[in-house]
Design an enzyme around this catalytic site. Structure first.
Site, PDB file in Angstrom:
ATOM      1  N   GLY A 201      66.485 -18.960  10.372  1.00  0.00           N
ATOM      2  CA  GLY A 201      66.058 -18.132   9.038  1.00  0.00           C
ATOM      3  C   GLY A 201      67.247 -17.253   9.198  1.00  0.00           C
ATOM      4  O   GLY A 201      68.260 -17.622   9.097  1.00  0.00           O
TER       5      GLY A 201
ATOM      6  N   ASP B 236      71.633 -13.996  31.211  1.00  0.00           N
ATOM      7  CA  ASP B 236      72.779 -14.329  30.175  1.00  0.00           C
ATOM      8  C   ASP B 236      73.630 -13.158  29.777  1.00  0.00           C
ATOM      9  O   ASP B 236      73.842 -12.926  28.600  1.00  0.00           O
ATOM     10  CB  ASP B 236      72.113 -14.870  28.970  1.00  0.00           C
ATOM     11  CG  ASP B 236      73.345 -15.755  28.210  1.00  0.00           C
ATOM     12  OD1 ASP B 236      74.255 -16.176  28.673  1.00  0.00           O
ATOM     13  OD2 ASP B 236      72.836 -15.876  26.834  1.00  0.00           O
TER      14      ASP B 236
ATOM     15  N   GLY C 146      73.326 -12.128   8.035  1.00  0.00           N
ATOM     16  CA  GLY C 146      73.607 -13.514   8.678  1.00  0.00           C
ATOM     17  C   GLY C 146      72.474 -14.468   8.579  1.00  0.00           C
ATOM     18  O   GLY C 146      71.446 -14.030   8.286  1.00  0.00           O
ATOM     19  N   ILE C 147      72.816 -15.500   8.745  1.00  0.00           N
ATOM     20  CA  ILE C 147      71.953 -16.790   8.760  1.00  0.00           C
ATOM     21  C   ILE C 147      71.962 -17.848   9.916  1.00  0.00           C
ATOM     22  O   ILE C 147      73.030 -18.049  10.315  1.00  0.00           O
ATOM     23  CB  ILE C 147      72.329 -17.685   7.341  1.00  0.00           C
ATOM     24  CG1 ILE C 147      72.054 -16.630   6.029  1.00  0.00           C
ATOM     25  CG2 ILE C 147      71.230 -18.757   7.045  1.00  0.00           C
ATOM     26  CD1 ILE C 147      72.531 -17.498   4.889  1.00  0.00           C
ATOM     27  N   GLY C 148      70.931 -18.292  10.344  1.00  0.00           N
ATOM     28  CA  GLY C 148      70.886 -19.049  11.614  1.00  0.00           C
ATOM     29  C   GLY C 148      69.949 -20.203  11.475  1.00  0.00           C
ATOM     30  O   GLY C 148      69.734 -20.557  10.312  1.00  0.00           O
ATOM     31  N   SER C 149      69.843 -20.980  12.814  1.00  0.00           N
ATOM     32  CA  SER C 149      68.893 -22.050  12.416  1.00  0.00           C
ATOM     33  C   SER C 149      67.680 -21.855  11.923  1.00  0.00           C
ATOM     34  O   SER C 149      66.923 -22.782  11.296  1.00  0.00           O
ATOM     35  CB  SER C 149      68.880 -22.802  13.664  1.00  0.00           C
ATOM     36  OG  SER C 149      70.038 -23.109  14.245  1.00  0.00           O
TER      37      SER C 149
ATOM     38  N   VAL D 230      69.114 -12.899   9.033  1.00  0.00           N
ATOM     39  CA  VAL D 230      68.670 -11.468   9.395  1.00  0.00           C
ATOM     40  C   VAL D 230      69.230 -10.575   8.208  1.00  0.00           C
ATOM     41  O   VAL D 230      70.153 -10.787   7.759  1.00  0.00           O
ATOM     42  CB  VAL D 230      69.669 -10.980  10.573  1.00  0.00           C
ATOM     43  CG1 VAL D 230      69.775  -9.691  10.770  1.00  0.00           C
ATOM     44  CG2 VAL D 230      69.355 -11.874  11.861  1.00  0.00           C
TER      45      VAL D 230
END
Length: 404
Positions: free
Chosen positions: A31, A141, A26-29, A33
């Protein structure tokens, strides 16, 4: 391959040679995974790569706080942090690989679950939350998106980006979490001790597991908050008497009258087919965390580490390749020997708590949260990165929002 010293670990100029990086999960804000393989054991892990240049001071502080909190935990139902490797450009967070995704998707695919399956999930969630509270950490959360499943359908509590440490005599006041799972006192801006808000969220999760929908939902936030504050929800007729009673006693507006975790543990519906390893009192679990499993220790020694140095590092909670190897073998043994839907009530595993080193992180979950007086992009609220997006057939509640 040359084995490093067992006595410590410093900063790495490049990621450790003990991991083979694979495909991007996966790609996020901040960096990405990546899937990786631990060379010494062959076990798969997830490596979250955080770019230092992208993180601002507040985001970096949040990442470090979450890592610090996760190091407190050694529990089979809390996601595990194996180690953190830092270079000049990146922070590599090596964590447990959860190949079956979020509990959220499991619910959306199946609809409401059978009580036996829902009970097993709920037992694991409650015991994991109990362990957090014993370590003076409140999650804040809890929701199906932040509960991950391994190949044996064991639940792991993840994403501690909004968690906080509780202190005796001090109350928390930040309104955070996801609106549909937030307790009445949280959305009302009242002070709270901590555990009671996690318990409310667990009650909402139990309702979602058994009913395939949320107890409190609306098209707008004012109406949603009104419903939550009233505490009134409809219990479907298909629920058993025990399940209905438990939900009703958890979703109590007054936090003083709300069930506690010890009371939930004693409830007949919760006790039914409770696996032996989960029946262990939380305080005993905390003590057993310090125990070292001799069988797994033998395996670590066979790989080439010095027995006495490994024991010393485990006892002193030193993170290095020997203790990481030990942790991976512990977790692998638990996954092989425990399928929560098939575990016998009296079955106990002596090795699953037998670690004392660094513990627990999180693979990636989309986070949709609210923060008091501040609207934020969901990706910016937590350092957790996202796995490739999967189209959701339906949403468990409003995805983001402000407190009124």
């Amino acid at each position: 391959m040359e084995k490093p010293s067992t006595r410590g670990s410093g900063c790495y100029e490049k990621i450790s040679p003990y991991y083979r990086l694979g495909k991007t999960l996966g790609i996020g804000s901040f960096g990405k995974v990546k899937l990786a393989q631990h060379v010494l054991t062959g076990h798969k892990v997830a490596v979250k790569i955080l770019n230092r240049q992208v993180l601002n001071d507040a985001e970096r502080e949040k990442v470090m706080r979450e890592i610090k909190i996760l190091r407190l935990f050694a529990h089979p139902h809390i996601i595990r942090l194996y180690e953190v490797i830092e270079t000049r450009s990146n922070i590599y967070v090596v964590m447990e690989y959860m190949n079956c995704g979020e509990l959220f998707y499991h619910i959306t695919e199946k609809g409401r679950l059978e009580e036996a399956e829902a009970r097993c999930f709920f037992q694991q969630i409650i015991c994991g939350v109990e362990f957090c509270h014993l370590n003076m950490v409140v999650h804040r959360d809890l929701k199906p998106e932040n509960l991950l499943l391994d190949s044996k359908r064991n639940v792991k509590i993840a994403d501690f980006g909004l968690s906080n440490v509780m202190r005796d005599g001090h109350f928390l006041k930040t309104s955070c979490g996801s609106p549909n799972y937030a307790a009445p006192e949280v959305i009302s801006g009242q002070l709270y001790a901590g555990p009671e808000v996690d318990i409310w969220s667990c009650g909402v999760i139990l309702y979602a597991l058994l009913c395939g929908r949320l107890p409190f939902d609306a098209d707008n936030f004012p109406l949603l908050y009104q419903k939550i504050k009233s505490g009134k929800c409809t219990l479907p007729s298909h629920l058993s008497v025990g399940a209905s009673d438990l939900i009703t006693r958890i979703l109590v507006v007054d936090p003083i009258k709300r069930m506690t975790i010890p009371e939930i543990r004693q409830h007949p519906w919760f006790q039914h087919h409770l696996p032996g390893y989960l029946a262990v009192p939380a305080i005993d679990v905390l003590q057993r965390v310090k125990q070292i499993d001799e069988g797994i220790l033998d395996e670590v020694v066979k790989i080439g580490f010095n027995r006495y140095e490994v024991i010393e590092c485990l006892q002193n909670k030193i993170q290095n390749e020997a203790t990481v190897t030990y942790q991976l073998l512990c977790d692998q043994q638990f996954r092989v020997s425990n399928d929560h839907l098939g575990a016998d009530p009296g079955e106990a595993s002596g090795s699953i708590y037998s670690s004392s080193n660094c513990i627990g992180p999180t693979t990636s979950v989309p986070v949709h949260s609210m923060q008091q007086n501040e609207y934020m992009n969901p990706k910016e609220i937590s350092p957790m990165l996202q796995f490739p997006s999967v189209e959701r057939k339906w949403a468990l509640g409003l995805q983001e929002g402000l407190l009124s």
